[in-house]
Design a protein around this motif. Sequence first.
Motif, PDB file in Angstrom:
ATOM      1  N   TYR A 227      30.619  -1.137 -15.391  1.00 29.47           N
ATOM      2  CA  TYR A 227      30.625  -0.313 -16.597  1.00 29.47           C
ATOM      3  C   TYR A 227      29.238   0.300 -16.745  1.00 29.47           C
ATOM      4  O   TYR A 227      28.236  -0.415 -16.870  1.00 29.47           O
ATOM      5  CB  TYR A 227      30.972  -1.198 -17.798  1.00 29.47           C
ATOM      6  CG  TYR A 227      30.862  -0.532 -19.149  1.00 29.47           C
ATOM      7  CD1 TYR A 227      31.968   0.082 -19.738  1.00 29.47           C
ATOM      8  CD2 TYR A 227      29.667  -0.543 -19.857  1.00 29.47           C
ATOM      9  CE1 TYR A 227      31.878   0.674 -20.989  1.00 29.47           C
ATOM     10  CE2 TYR A 227      29.565   0.048 -21.103  1.00 29.47           C
ATOM     11  CZ  TYR A 227      30.670   0.651 -21.671  1.00 29.47           C
ATOM     12  OH  TYR A 227      30.566   1.236 -22.915  1.00 29.47           O
ATOM     13  N   VAL A 228      29.184   1.649 -16.714  1.00 29.85           N
ATOM     14  CA  VAL A 228      27.890   2.334 -16.749  1.00 29.85           C
ATOM     15  C   VAL A 228      27.929   3.498 -17.732  1.00 29.85           C
ATOM     16  O   VAL A 228      28.992   4.029 -18.064  1.00 29.85           O
ATOM     17  CB  VAL A 228      27.491   2.862 -15.346  1.00 29.85           C
ATOM     18  CG1 VAL A 228      27.233   1.711 -14.392  1.00 29.85           C
ATOM     19  CG2 VAL A 228      28.571   3.787 -14.786  1.00 29.85           C
ATOM     20  N   MET A 229      26.737   3.899 -18.187  1.00 28.34           N
ATOM     21  CA  MET A 229      26.578   5.056 -19.073  1.00 28.34           C
ATOM     22  C   MET A 229      25.544   5.984 -18.436  1.00 28.34           C
ATOM     23  O   MET A 229      24.377   6.002 -18.838  1.00 28.34           O
ATOM     24  CB  MET A 229      26.128   4.587 -20.462  1.00 28.34           C
ATOM     25  CG  MET A 229      27.164   3.774 -21.199  1.00 28.34           C
ATOM     26  SD  MET A 229      26.543   2.994 -22.723  1.00 28.34           S
ATOM     27  CE  MET A 229      25.819   1.494 -22.033  1.00 28.34           C
ATOM     28  N   PRO A 230      25.942   6.748 -17.431  1.00 32.70           N
ATOM     29  CA  PRO A 230      24.969   7.508 -16.631  1.00 32.70           C
ATOM     30  C   PRO A 230      24.343   8.710 -17.330  1.00 32.70           C
ATOM     31  O   PRO A 230      23.214   9.084 -17.004  1.00 32.70           O
ATOM     32  CB  PRO A 230      25.789   7.951 -15.421  1.00 32.70           C
ATOM     33  CG  PRO A 230      27.201   7.964 -15.885  1.00 32.70           C
ATOM     34  CD  PRO A 230      27.311   6.863 -16.895  1.00 32.70           C
ATOM     35  N   ARG A 258      37.689  -1.549  -6.085  1.00 34.97           N
ATOM     36  CA  ARG A 258      36.477  -1.386  -6.896  1.00 34.97           C
ATOM     37  C   ARG A 258      36.562  -0.112  -7.735  1.00 34.97           C
ATOM     38  O   ARG A 258      37.025   0.924  -7.267  1.00 34.97           O
ATOM     39  CB  ARG A 258      35.235  -1.327  -6.002  1.00 34.97           C
ATOM     40  CG  ARG A 258      34.777  -2.677  -5.492  1.00 34.97           C
ATOM     41  CD  ARG A 258      33.483  -2.533  -4.716  1.00 34.97           C
ATOM     42  NE  ARG A 258      33.055  -3.802  -4.155  1.00 34.97           N
ATOM     43  CZ  ARG A 258      31.991  -3.950  -3.365  1.00 34.97           C
ATOM     44  NH1 ARG A 258      31.258  -2.878  -3.047  1.00 34.97           N
ATOM     45  NH2 ARG A 258      31.661  -5.142  -2.896  1.00 34.97           N
ATOM     46  N   TYR A 259      36.062  -0.231  -8.981  1.00 35.45           N
ATOM     47  CA  TYR A 259      36.073   0.932  -9.873  1.00 35.45           C
ATOM     48  C   TYR A 259      34.784   0.994 -10.682  1.00 35.45           C
ATOM     49  O   TYR A 259      34.114  -0.023 -10.902  1.00 35.45           O
ATOM     50  CB  TYR A 259      37.266   0.867 -10.835  1.00 35.45           C
ATOM     51  CG  TYR A 259      38.593   1.109 -10.161  1.00 35.45           C
ATOM     52  CD1 TYR A 259      39.028   2.393  -9.853  1.00 35.45           C
ATOM     53  CD2 TYR A 259      39.411   0.032  -9.818  1.00 35.45           C
ATOM     54  CE1 TYR A 259      40.245   2.610  -9.229  1.00 35.45           C
ATOM     55  CE2 TYR A 259      40.628   0.239  -9.190  1.00 35.45           C
ATOM     56  CZ  TYR A 259      41.042   1.532  -8.898  1.00 35.45           C
ATOM     57  OH  TYR A 259      42.247   1.737  -8.267  1.00 35.45           O
ATOM     58  N   LEU A 260      34.471   2.208 -11.128  1.00 33.70           N
ATOM     59  CA  LEU A 260      33.380   2.451 -12.070  1.00 33.70           C
ATOM     60  C   LEU A 260      33.982   2.925 -13.387  1.00 33.70           C
ATOM     61  O   LEU A 260      34.842   3.811 -13.389  1.00 33.70           O
ATOM     62  CB  LEU A 260      32.434   3.523 -11.535  1.00 33.70           C
ATOM     63  CG  LEU A 260      31.724   3.238 -10.209  1.00 33.70           C
ATOM     64  CD1 LEU A 260      31.012   4.493  -9.719  1.00 33.70           C
ATOM     65  CD2 LEU A 260      30.733   2.097 -10.363  1.00 33.70           C
ATOM     66  N   ILE A 261      33.572   2.326 -14.488  1.00 30.26           N
ATOM     67  CA  ILE A 261      33.972   2.791 -15.821  1.00 30.26           C
ATOM     68  C   ILE A 261      32.806   3.587 -16.377  1.00 30.26           C
ATOM     69  O   ILE A 261      31.735   3.036 -16.638  1.00 30.26           O
ATOM     70  CB  ILE A 261      34.314   1.618 -16.753  1.00 30.26           C
ATOM     71  CG1 ILE A 261      35.429   0.756 -16.157  1.00 30.26           C
ATOM     72  CG2 ILE A 261      34.719   2.131 -18.135  1.00 30.26           C
ATOM     73  CD1 ILE A 261      35.706  -0.520 -16.947  1.00 30.26           C
ATOM     74  N   GLU A 262      32.995   4.887 -16.522  1.00 27.54           N
ATOM     75  CA  GLU A 262      31.935   5.761 -17.035  1.00 27.54           C
ATOM     76  C   GLU A 262      32.142   6.004 -18.521  1.00 27.54           C
ATOM     77  O   GLU A 262      33.072   6.692 -18.938  1.00 27.54           O
ATOM     78  CB  GLU A 262      31.923   7.103 -16.297  1.00 27.54           C
ATOM     79  CG  GLU A 262      30.864   8.056 -16.833  1.00 27.54           C
ATOM     80  CD  GLU A 262      30.874   9.420 -16.157  1.00 27.54           C
ATOM     81  OE1 GLU A 262      29.895  10.174 -16.329  1.00 27.54           O
ATOM     82  OE2 GLU A 262      31.855   9.720 -15.438  1.00 27.54           O
ATOM     83  N   TYR A 290      37.007   7.402 -16.646  1.00 32.57           N
ATOM     84  CA  TYR A 290      36.146   8.097 -17.608  1.00 32.57           C
ATOM     85  C   TYR A 290      36.629   7.823 -19.024  1.00 32.57           C
ATOM     86  O   TYR A 290      37.824   7.936 -19.320  1.00 32.57           O
ATOM     87  CB  TYR A 290      36.170   9.603 -17.316  1.00 32.57           C
ATOM     88  CG  TYR A 290      35.290  10.451 -18.194  1.00 32.57           C
ATOM     89  CD1 TYR A 290      33.978  10.742 -17.827  1.00 32.57           C
ATOM     90  CD2 TYR A 290      35.763  10.981 -19.387  1.00 32.57           C
ATOM     91  CE1 TYR A 290      33.166  11.540 -18.628  1.00 32.57           C
ATOM     92  CE2 TYR A 290      34.968  11.771 -20.190  1.00 32.57           C
ATOM     93  CZ  TYR A 290      33.666  12.054 -19.807  1.00 32.57           C
ATOM     94  OH  TYR A 290      32.875  12.842 -20.603  1.00 32.57           O
ATOM     95  N   ILE A 291      35.702   7.452 -19.912  1.00 37.66           N
ATOM     96  CA  ILE A 291      36.068   7.189 -21.301  1.00 37.66           C
ATOM     97  C   ILE A 291      35.105   7.933 -22.218  1.00 37.66           C
ATOM     98  O   ILE A 291      33.895   7.975 -21.985  1.00 37.66           O
ATOM     99  CB  ILE A 291      36.062   5.668 -21.588  1.00 37.66           C
ATOM    100  CG1 ILE A 291      36.592   5.381 -22.989  1.00 37.66           C
ATOM    101  CG2 ILE A 291      34.679   5.049 -21.377  1.00 37.66           C
ATOM    102  CD1 ILE A 291      36.877   3.896 -23.229  1.00 37.66           C
ATOM    103  N   GLY A 292      35.655   8.561 -23.249  1.00 38.43           N
ATOM    104  CA  GLY A 292      34.841   9.316 -24.199  1.00 38.43           C
ATOM    105  C   GLY A 292      35.426   9.228 -25.590  1.00 38.43           C
ATOM    106  O   GLY A 292      36.523   8.699 -25.800  1.00 38.43           O
TER     107      GLY A 292
END
Length: 458
Positions: A227-230, A258-262, A290-292
């Motif tokens: 889980y990242v906030m780039p 594998r996944y990245l949660i942005e 992607y989450i917003g």
Amino acid sequence: MYEQIYHYMKEEIRQGNLGAGMKLPSTRVLAEHLKVSRSTTQMAYEQLLSEGYIESVPCRGYFISAIEELVEVRDQPSGQFVTAEEPGEDGCAVDFSPRGIDLDSFPYNIWRKISKNILVDDNKALFLNGDPQGEYALREAIRSYLHSARGVRCSADQIIVGAGNEYLLMLLSLVLGSGRVIAMENPTYKQAYRVFTSQGYPVLPVEMDRQGMDVAALRQGRADTAYVMPSHQYPMGIVMPVKRRQELLSWAGEAEERYLIEDDYDSEFRYKGKPIPALQGMDRDGKVIYIGTFSRSIAPAIRVGFLVLPPKLLAEYKKKAGFFASTVSRIDQNILYRFLTDGYYERHLNRMRSVYKGKHDCLMGELKGFEPVFSVRGEHAGIHVLLSHTGSSREEELEKAAAAAGVRVYGLSRYFIHPEQNRYPSTVVLGYANLTEVEIHEGVRRLKKAWKIGGEPS
């Protein structure tokens, strides 16, 4: 008329003028005495009965109930909700909350106009359950905005609309399934951490360097989801460069699951250069979730967020959670759709960038007087900055001294998954979105005095 009788008798009972066990006149006798119909007194008694102020004994009549403690529910002015506590009621004159937004600039008239226009027709469909993923027209409007403003590449079918990030993260946990291990930047957005742990996921904190999550440290752990906030890391304010983003994508591509949660946290507000494109736009292998949300750019009470799933996880969503009804009302979705497609959202964002830039510049100007005792980081983006002490003062001492001066600041330690892991110098977070420039000036003036800036050593 019956309400007048009801309110009068209730108040008499509350004040003890009508004591417990006292027999009341019959509805017929009371009606004759008050010169009203018997149905009026019956309605008053029925309301008192339903609320427990009186009780009916068969063949004997009505009696005042024995109530040991009355809980008072104060009447509110017509059409008003109970409001939250006003700032300052706890002795705090200035609150540098990093979670606040400027609601004085909310486009109330526009929102009211759109709401009225949507409800002017008797559209029965708006009051029925809609698409579980959200109204298609709204999802298409979100897709169009994300593509043009954030470089996100997706179709409307990949978007799920939900009531806030917490709900969407819980929904995502159903899609991802159990047995996963989540890696999170440290420090991080603690609410997301709480959601993941509540879903039973082990969470591994990963240290950051100046470019964001340390991929070498990530590789040393057993996490399969990061889980990242780039675009603007919370709370450190780091903007992740392209090279680090590519490293994260490479890590995700090394294993099938594998996944990245942005989490694209407050990416709209950048005061130096253009907003940084989303990590999702660089993804070619369906590895980025992607989450917003519109909570920061419009208002928290809107409670509308969105999830963009890669094709493989979209299929899992439809299989495991596609039967869940949408948690956002169709009326609110249609209001937001009009707000987006009629150009109001773009104009609102442009206005808010100008408003926040003015506050940002005001705060940065005021903080120049804190050098060299403090250093500033995280500026030029978002709606908060970090103030780090260059000496030996402890974080809790800074918070306590500020509170004594009527100012609330937020220590960086509270954003660590394990506060004892904080290796940064004593740092406080200063949010400015919900403050006026006058309040910013006053808050900084008080902090200077509390921390003895320009006087004796802090």
